[in-house]
Design a protein around this motif. Structure first.
Motif, mmCIF file in Angstrom:
data_model
loop_
_atom_site.group_PDB
_atom_site.id
_atom_site.type_symbol
_atom_site.label_atom_id
_atom_site.label_comp_id
_atom_site.label_asym_id
_atom_site.label_seq_id
_atom_site.Cartn_x
_atom_site.Cartn_y
_atom_site.Cartn_z
ATOM 1 N N CYS A 436 -31.097 -57.589 -78.890
ATOM 2 C CA CYS A 436 -31.152 -57.112 -77.498
ATOM 3 C C CYS A 436 -32.540 -57.328 -76.904
ATOM 4 O O CYS A 436 -32.681 -57.727 -75.744
ATOM 5 C CB CYS A 436 -30.769 -55.637 -77.436
ATOM 6 S SG CYS A 436 -29.035 -55.307 -77.822
ATOM 7 N N ALA A 437 -33.583 -57.062 -77.693
ATOM 8 C CA ALA A 437 -34.940 -57.276 -77.208
ATOM 9 C C ALA A 437 -35.184 -58.757 -76.924
ATOM 10 O O ALA A 437 -35.815 -59.107 -75.909
ATOM 11 C CB ALA A 437 -35.950 -56.755 -78.228
ATOM 12 N N ALA A 438 -34.693 -59.640 -77.783
ATOM 13 C CA ALA A 438 -34.872 -61.083 -77.567
ATOM 14 C C ALA A 438 -34.164 -61.539 -76.297
ATOM 15 O O ALA A 438 -34.702 -62.358 -75.531
ATOM 16 C CB ALA A 438 -34.348 -61.854 -78.777
ATOM 17 N N LEU A 439 -32.968 -61.010 -76.054
ATOM 18 C CA LEU A 439 -32.248 -61.358 -74.824
ATOM 19 C C LEU A 439 -33.027 -60.905 -73.592
ATOM 20 O O LEU A 439 -33.138 -61.640 -72.598
ATOM 21 C CB LEU A 439 -30.858 -60.715 -74.833
ATOM 22 C CG LEU A 439 -29.824 -61.322 -75.783
ATOM 23 C CD1 LEU A 439 -28.579 -60.440 -75.854
ATOM 24 C CD2 LEU A 439 -29.440 -62.730 -75.341
ATOM 25 N N GLY A 741 -26.180 -60.593 -91.264
ATOM 26 C CA GLY A 741 -24.813 -60.912 -90.823
ATOM 27 C C GLY A 741 -24.172 -59.749 -90.087
ATOM 28 O O GLY A 741 -23.579 -59.913 -89.013
ATOM 29 N N LEU A 742 -24.316 -58.538 -90.650
ATOM 30 C CA LEU A 742 -23.746 -57.355 -90.004
ATOM 31 C C LEU A 742 -24.485 -57.057 -88.700
ATOM 32 O O LEU A 742 -23.876 -56.678 -87.691
ATOM 33 C CB LEU A 742 -23.850 -56.161 -90.954
ATOM 34 C CG LEU A 742 -23.293 -54.820 -90.446
ATOM 35 C CD1 LEU A 742 -21.814 -54.942 -90.104
ATOM 36 C CD2 LEU A 742 -23.509 -53.726 -91.495
ATOM 37 N N GLY A 743 -25.802 -57.252 -88.703
ATOM 38 C CA GLY A 743 -26.594 -56.984 -87.499
ATOM 39 C C GLY A 743 -26.250 -57.896 -86.346
ATOM 40 O O GLY A 743 -26.274 -57.476 -85.181
ATOM 41 N N LEU A 744 -25.932 -59.157 -86.626
ATOM 42 C CA LEU A 744 -25.544 -60.080 -85.554
ATOM 43 C C LEU A 744 -24.248 -59.622 -84.889
ATOM 44 O O LEU A 744 -24.082 -59.740 -83.668
ATOM 45 C CB LEU A 744 -25.396 -61.498 -86.105
ATOM 46 C CG LEU A 744 -26.699 -62.191 -86.535
ATOM 47 C CD1 LEU A 744 -26.403 -63.539 -87.182
ATOM 48 C CD2 LEU A 744 -27.630 -62.368 -85.346
ATOM 49 N N VAL A 745 -23.336 -59.103 -85.705
ATOM 50 C CA VAL A 745 -22.079 -58.591 -85.139
ATOM 51 C C VAL A 745 -22.346 -57.358 -84.267
ATOM 52 O O VAL A 745 -21.842 -57.250 -83.143
ATOM 53 C CB VAL A 745 -21.087 -58.248 -86.270
ATOM 54 C CG1 VAL A 745 -19.836 -57.591 -85.697
ATOM 55 C CG2 VAL A 745 -20.723 -59.502 -87.045
ATOM 56 N N ILE A 746 -23.165 -56.420 -84.775
ATOM 57 C CA ILE A 746 -23.497 -55.225 -83.994
ATOM 58 C C ILE A 746 -24.259 -55.612 -82.733
ATOM 59 O O ILE A 746 -24.028 -55.069 -81.642
ATOM 60 C CB ILE A 746 -24.310 -54.235 -84.842
ATOM 61 C CG1 ILE A 746 -23.483 -53.759 -86.042
ATOM 62 C CG2 ILE A 746 -24.758 -53.037 -84.005
ATOM 63 C CD1 ILE A 746 -24.263 -52.898 -87.018
ATOM 64 N N GLY A 749 -22.100 -56.801 -79.913
ATOM 65 C CA GLY A 749 -21.475 -55.704 -79.176
ATOM 66 C C GLY A 749 -22.469 -54.955 -78.308
ATOM 67 O O GLY A 749 -22.188 -54.632 -77.149
ATOM 68 N N ALA A 750 -23.670 -54.701 -78.858
ATOM 69 C CA ALA A 750 -24.677 -53.956 -78.108
ATOM 70 C C ALA A 750 -25.184 -54.728 -76.898
ATOM 71 O O ALA A 750 -25.582 -54.136 -75.895
ATOM 72 C CB ALA A 750 -25.847 -53.605 -79.026
ATOM 73 N N SER A 751 -25.174 -56.053 -76.968
ATOM 74 C CA SER A 751 -25.709 -56.858 -75.862
ATOM 75 C C SER A 751 -24.920 -56.667 -74.576
ATOM 76 O O SER A 751 -25.461 -56.847 -73.479
ATOM 77 C CB SER A 751 -25.719 -58.345 -76.245
ATOM 78 O OG SER A 751 -24.397 -58.819 -76.443
ATOM 79 N N HIS A 752 -23.648 -56.291 -74.677
ATOM 80 C CA HIS A 752 -22.853 -56.079 -73.458
ATOM 81 C C HIS A 752 -23.350 -54.852 -72.685
ATOM 82 O O HIS A 752 -23.155 -54.771 -71.472
ATOM 83 C CB HIS A 752 -21.376 -55.915 -73.826
ATOM 84 C CG HIS A 752 -20.746 -57.182 -74.332
ATOM 85 N ND1 HIS A 752 -20.427 -58.237 -73.501
ATOM 86 C CD2 HIS A 752 -20.407 -57.574 -75.583
ATOM 87 C CE1 HIS A 752 -19.894 -59.218 -74.217
ATOM 88 N NE2 HIS A 752 -19.871 -58.845 -75.490
ATOM 89 N N VAL A 753 -23.991 -53.906 -73.370
ATOM 90 C CA VAL A 753 -24.517 -52.724 -72.692
ATOM 91 C C VAL A 753 -25.678 -53.090 -71.777
ATOM 92 O O VAL A 753 -25.875 -52.489 -70.728
ATOM 93 C CB VAL A 753 -24.959 -51.671 -73.734
ATOM 94 C CG1 VAL A 753 -25.543 -50.440 -73.052
ATOM 95 C CG2 VAL A 753 -23.779 -51.279 -74.620
ATOM 96 N N ILE A 754 -26.446 -54.117 -72.163
ATOM 97 C CA ILE A 754 -27.610 -54.514 -71.371
ATOM 98 C C ILE A 754 -27.310 -55.696 -70.457
ATOM 99 O O ILE A 754 -28.229 -56.276 -69.874
ATOM 100 C CB ILE A 754 -28.809 -54.850 -72.280
ATOM 101 C CG1 ILE A 754 -28.482 -56.054 -73.176
ATOM 102 C CG2 ILE A 754 -29.218 -53.649 -73.115
ATOM 103 C CD1 ILE A 754 -29.696 -56.631 -73.881
#
Length: 803
Positions: A436-439, A741-746, A749-754
């Motif tokens: 999210c920070a990178a985006l 791998g798990l973090g990329l999936v999470i 999903g989290a990126s849609h919030v931002i």
């Protein structure tokens, strides 16, 4: 929980901490970081959304706005407000307010004039807010009409600074915008109203017959506050005002779907902060969870190492309940120390962050570590204690005398799987924050690089204190002298006047009536953004003129019947490229000739174009509080200020400069909510990554410690030191790969919030995910390599004696 553990368990836990201070400090530091970040964000959330507004019975204060199908939340006309006020059944009182930057001087002269924020309001304004003057009296209805004696109420701070804080200031004469007013009251100490104004004058006194204030299509009155009746809901009030609005539209033949809307005042004041704060609070909750998982992992290592001791306790008669209580007492002590340190850090961070943010962003809210935050901290401490203590407590509960002989091996196996899982959770959550920070970082970079149709770099902006100037012609002459004196200075390439700085969402709109030959839908309302400018405006902002020419300085000062339109308006109504020479009516029956077509300009931070736009000469409008934009020939724009101040004092005595800044800084403040979110997520991502790296380090170090016997046997059998290091390094990288791998999936999903904060970047931007994953892989290698490197130097003889 802490009380039930009892003093004996707590003292025993304290003795344990003293025996292993290094690991204890790591646990406390991790929890303190997570707690400090969480408490700091909660202090802001509390100030904005939970603390009552500083007005009596503030829950009944509402914001009322008029919407058009294409123009939400626009200002209201004074006649429409009077109808709302007279015909509504939902409010005990209603009031408009229109902000203006005005000149103020104590007495009847302008010798010490200064700029103040003034509100033009009806007599009901202070009754709506539930405030009463601390000195003098409120406005009366008889004063709120054209031709009545001019009166004013001043703020408590202005009363002290300009009127000496004297009780005999009531009845004193002050000069506002060059006109004498009598002071009838002093408002209570700040906060006196939304936005902290310094003076209030009556709107009704400006409603001269046939003036702009009396025209329904001229939205001079500004915005509306109201106080709900006790038994009326917001939905009922909205329906009530919509009834009045429909009657107004029907009687006056308004087109375009006019609606009225009622919102809680808190929503109107802080609505733009809701999503940034909620997103940031969600991110800090993830950081706190990582800190708790990290601490829990370290406590689990301690509990596993103490498995023989706990088994011996069980053999000597200690029940499972006693053992679990002992371990939980240790986690409770860690949680108490970590939260206490977090509160101290949060108190400092709250002050620093509040001071660093633009004052307009918080709109009067004052974050502080007060009682609500203290209660939250206590609840947080209990939650931290449970989260960090539960895994080691469950591990301790499994200890028994029968495990004593094989405690080391079985403890390592059982506890190791839990530690590995906790490390993977840390990595996954930290990587999601990093994605999210990178985006957001990429989004902010693109926002800065985007072409908005104008060039803000190297531009100085300020506003002019127009002492003693009243009337359109007098103001036009003053503005002309201001521009001439600035343009003649060395180091100035061009200078221009505009009523509203470019790049912001425009507040000035007007309805236009183009040539009858223009193709449009019958009855269509054509509402445009409206910029009032001087001739050099396009040059100063480097806005290209696509065809025709710009307004000349003479035309601007004289208020000539000419205008420049933007390309979107030209394409809409003159698709064949023949807009030049055509006419538009906007402020009178006089047709205004189109002399130029300018490139389209967007608001800063917006990807899409706004409404179509027109540019008209400043001499056609009665302007106060104009902005000046100055493009220098090079160097720092603010360095031009001293000579500009001197030139204005010489050329136009009594005229001053205020609110000076660079245009780039003004635009940066405009997107402060986005910048705040990006900055906070970046900081949280760095902290989370550091904590996750510490978790990897701990797991690999502990694996090396408990596999000492196996490793020295490998060395004794001829294994090379490099292969020993690779063995442990592979352990860390396996954890990192699973967590990534798990973090990329999470993260996906989290990126849609931002998503609403992103500019020119999709939530699935592959580079952001790749950079975040690569960065974390490097961190994981760095965290694993130190314990792996130490393991390659094991001395087999010494290790076997100590195993």
């Amino acid at each position: 929980m802490w009380v039930r553990f009892g003093s004996l368990s707590t003292c025993a836990a304290a003795r344990t901490l003293r025996r292993q201070p290094a690991s204890a400090l790591l646990v406390v530091a991790a929890l303190a970081l997570g707690a400090a970040a969480t408490i700091t964000l909660f202090a802001f959330v509390s100030a904005v959304f939970l603390e009552p507004l500083p007005y009596p019975d503030s829950g009944r204060l509402v914001w009322v706005q008029e919407n058009h199908a294409d123009i939400p939340a626009r200002a209201i006309s004074f006649p429409n407000f009077l109808d709302w006020q007279a015909e509504n059944r939902s409010f005990t009182a209603m009031a408009t307010f229109r902000r203006a930057r005005s000149t103020f001087a104590a007495g009847s002269g302008e010798q010490r004039a200064r700029a103040v924020d003034a509100l033009q309001v009806p007599a009901s304004y202070f009754r709506v807010l539930g405030l009463e003057p601390t000195l003098g009296r409120d406005f009366t209805a008889d004063e709120d009409r054209y031709g009545a004696p001019l009166v004013a109420i001043v703020s408590h701070s202005l009363w002290q600074s300009e009127l000496g804080g004297r009780s005999d200031a009531i009845g004193a004469t002050v000069t506002i915008d060059g006109v004498s007013h009598t002071v009838v009251g002093v408002a209570p100490p700040a906060p006196e109203a939304p936005g902290r104004p310094e003076a209030w004058v009556l709107a009704g006194q400006r409603a001269a017959p046939r003036s702009a204030w009396t025209q329904r299509d001229n939205r001079q009155a500004g915005y509306v506050l109201a106080r709900l009746k006790p038994d009326v809901t917001i939905a009922q009030a909205t329906a009530d005002l919509q009834r009045v609005e429909e009657r107004i539209a029907r009687d006056h033949r308004f087109e375009g779907g006019h609606t009225a809307e009622v919102l809680p005042l808190r929503t109107a004041l802080y609505g733009n902060l809701r999503l940034p704060l909620l997103v940031s609070f969600g991110a800090v909750a993830m950081l706190l969870l990582i800190a708790c998982v990290n601490a829990s992992s370290l406590l689990l290592i301690r509990a596993t190492a103490r498995a023989p001791e706990l088994a011996l306790r069980a053999a000597l008669g200690a029940g499972t309940r006693h053992i679990v209580r002992h371990v939980l007492a240790e986690s409770a002590l860690f949680a108490t120390l970590g939260t206490a340190a977090g509160v101290l850090l949060a108190a400092l961070a709250t002050k620093v962050l509040a001071a660093a943010l633009p004052a307009t962003l918080l709109n009067g809210a004052v974050p502080a570590v007060g009682l609500p935050v203290a209660v939250f901290s206590i609840v947080l401490m209990i939650g931290i204690g449970v989260l960090t203590g539960l895994p080691p407590a469950l591990r301790a509960a499994a200890a028994s005398f029968g495990e004593t002989v094989g405690a080391g091996a079985r403890a390592t196996a059982g506890g190791g799987r839990v530690r590995d899982a906790l490390a993977v959770v840390q990595i996954a959550l930290a990587l999601a924050l990093l994605v999210c920070a990178a985006l957001l970082v990429e989004s902010m970079a693109r926002l800065e690089r985007a072409n908005y149709g104008f060039d803000a770099s190297g531009v100085l902006t300020f506003r002019v204190l127009e002492a003693g100037q009243a009337g359109r012609e007098a103001q036009a002459r003053l503005h002309a002298r201001v521009l001439e004196s600035i343009a003649a200075l060395p180091g100035v390439a061009s200078a221009a006047i505009v009523q509203e700085l470019p790049g912001r969402e425009p507040r000035w709109q007007t309805d236009i009536a183009p040539d009858s030959a223009m193709p449009r839908v019958p009855g269509e309302l054509i509402n445009v953004d409206w910029a009032v400018v001087s001739g050099a405006y396009f040059d100063a902002l480097r806005i290209p003129i696509a065809s025709g020419r710009a307004i000349t300085e003479r035309e601007a000062a004289d208020g000539a019947a000419v205008m420049v339109i933007d390309e979107s308006l030209a394409r809409r109504f003159w698709p064949n490229g023949d807009a030049l020479g055509k006419h538009i009516k906007y402020d009178s029956a006089v047709p205004i000739e189109i002399v130029g077509v300018a490139a389209e300009v967007r608001a800063f931070g917006r990807e899409e174009l706004g409404r179509i736009k027109i540019y008209t000469p400043y001499g056609r409008s009665e302007l106060r509080d104009v902005a000046v934009v100055v493009r220098g020939t090079g160097g720092e724009p603010l360095a031009l200020l001293p000579q500009i101040r001197s030139a204005l004092q010489s050329a136009v005595p009594g005229t001053g400069v205020y609110d000076a800044s660079t245009l780039a800084a003004e635009l940066a403040e405009y997107v402060a909510p986005r910048t705040l979110t990006a900055s906070l997520l970046g900081v949280f991502a760095i902290l989370a990554t550091s904590l996750a790296a510490l978790g990897i380090y701990g797991v690999v170090s502990y694996a090396a410690l408990h596999r000492t016997r196996e490793l020295v046997i490998r060395i004794a059998l001829g294994a090379r030191p490099a292969s020993i290091a690779r063995l442990l390094l592979a352990k860390g990288m396996a954890l990192a790969a699973t967590g990534i791998g798990l973090g990329l999936v999470i993260g996906a999903g989290a990126s849609h919030v931002i998503a609403s904060f992103l500019f020119g970047v999709s939530t699935t931007h592959p580079a952001a995910y790749a950079v975040a994953a690569a960065a974390f892989a490097v961190v994981a290698v760095a965290a694993s390599i130190a314990p792996a490197w130490r393991a390659r130097k094991l001395d087999p003889a010494l290790a076997m004696r100590n195993a």
